[in-house]
Design an enzyme around this catalytic site. Sequence first.
Site, mmCIF file in Angstrom:
data_model
loop_
_atom_site.group_PDB
_atom_site.id
_atom_site.type_symbol
_atom_site.label_atom_id
_atom_site.label_comp_id
_atom_site.label_asym_id
_atom_site.label_seq_id
_atom_site.Cartn_x
_atom_site.Cartn_y
_atom_site.Cartn_z
ATOM 1 N N ARG A 1 28.544 39.287 68.117
ATOM 2 C CA ARG A 1 28.464 39.986 69.510
ATOM 3 C C ARG A 1 28.000 41.230 69.370
ATOM 4 N NH1 ARG A 1 33.033 37.143 68.528
ATOM 5 N NH2 ARG A 1 34.131 38.689 67.452
ATOM 6 N N GLU B 1 40.515 39.389 53.561
ATOM 7 C CA GLU B 1 41.848 39.208 53.255
ATOM 8 C C GLU B 1 42.031 38.101 52.143
ATOM 9 O OE1 GLU B 1 44.260 38.729 56.557
ATOM 10 O OE2 GLU B 1 46.185 38.679 55.433
HETATM 11 P P1 AMP Z 1 36.578 44.239 60.579
HETATM 12 O O1 AMP Z 1 35.626 44.054 59.534
HETATM 13 O O2 AMP Z 1 38.125 44.047 60.367
HETATM 14 O O3 AMP Z 1 36.522 45.641 61.126
HETATM 15 O O4 AMP Z 1 36.193 43.351 61.746
HETATM 16 C C1 AMP Z 1 35.183 43.498 62.423
HETATM 17 C C2 AMP Z 1 34.549 42.303 62.978
HETATM 18 O O5 AMP Z 1 35.440 41.146 63.352
HETATM 19 C C3 AMP Z 1 33.754 42.413 64.095
HETATM 20 O O6 AMP Z 1 32.389 41.944 64.117
HETATM 21 C C4 AMP Z 1 34.327 42.002 65.533
HETATM 22 O O7 AMP Z 1 33.774 41.303 66.092
HETATM 23 C C5 AMP Z 1 35.315 40.909 64.772
HETATM 24 N N1 AMP Z 1 36.754 41.179 65.272
HETATM 25 C C6 AMP Z 1 37.706 41.694 64.461
HETATM 26 N N2 AMP Z 1 39.028 41.657 65.239
HETATM 27 C C7 AMP Z 1 38.968 41.162 66.331
HETATM 28 C C8 AMP Z 1 39.698 41.150 67.424
HETATM 29 N N3 AMP Z 1 40.800 41.454 67.482
HETATM 30 N N4 AMP Z 1 38.887 40.560 68.708
HETATM 31 C C9 AMP Z 1 37.771 40.243 68.614
HETATM 32 N N5 AMP Z 1 36.788 40.474 67.547
HETATM 33 C C10 AMP Z 1 37.210 40.829 66.359
#
Ligand code: AMP
Length: 172
Positions: A59, A96
């Site tokens: 996205r 995780e």
């Molecule tokens: P993080 O590495 O935990 O910051 O996760 C970020 C990635 O996961 C991004 O590429 C987001 O598109 C996706 N992501 C994580 N949590 C969500 C959520 N609640 N809704 C949509 N996309 C998420």
Amino acid sequence: MQDLYHAIRDVPDFPKPGIVFKDITPLLLDPARFRRAIELMAAPFRESGVRRVVSIESRGFLLGAPIALLLDAGLVPIRKPGKLPAARGRVEYALEYGTDALEMHRDAVNHGDDVLIVDDVLATGGTAEAAAKLVRAHGGEVVGFTFLIELEFLKGRDRLRNERVEALLHYA
Ligand code: AMP
């Protein structure tokens, strides 16, 4: 700004129980709001001399592409392993449970290029942190990050504490 929040749809228990997925597709369907979101995400970096906009699969591509055009910068996709065809660099990062990896074409960023990293959601910050590592391993200078959505309760900003982080929509 309030009407941009209305263009984000919460989908509970996707992709697994307990996760509230922030669905940006209603925003993409609405050209006026989509354009405004893109302009606001790019605005803080208009004067930053950005040469490359690095966007994170998948996205991130949808937002990174128009932001790159606005900033007159080259667009660079960072992808999951096995998707990019030419010579590529790779970074592994902890999830995780287990690890994941991201790849970028070696010739996408030149030494000293100022780079803006774009994604839709800042959650724990692990993905963004890994993307920055990959860019820096190729000699790029990360000028900052711009996200459409920040899930503040996951404290991704703490993980990126030495970086310039901009986010448009905040969820506490
Ligand atoms: P993080 O590495 O935990 O910051 O996760 C970020 C990635 O996961 C991004 O590429 C987001 O598109 C996706 N992501 C994580 N949590 C969500 C959520 N609640 N809704 C949509 N996309 C998420």
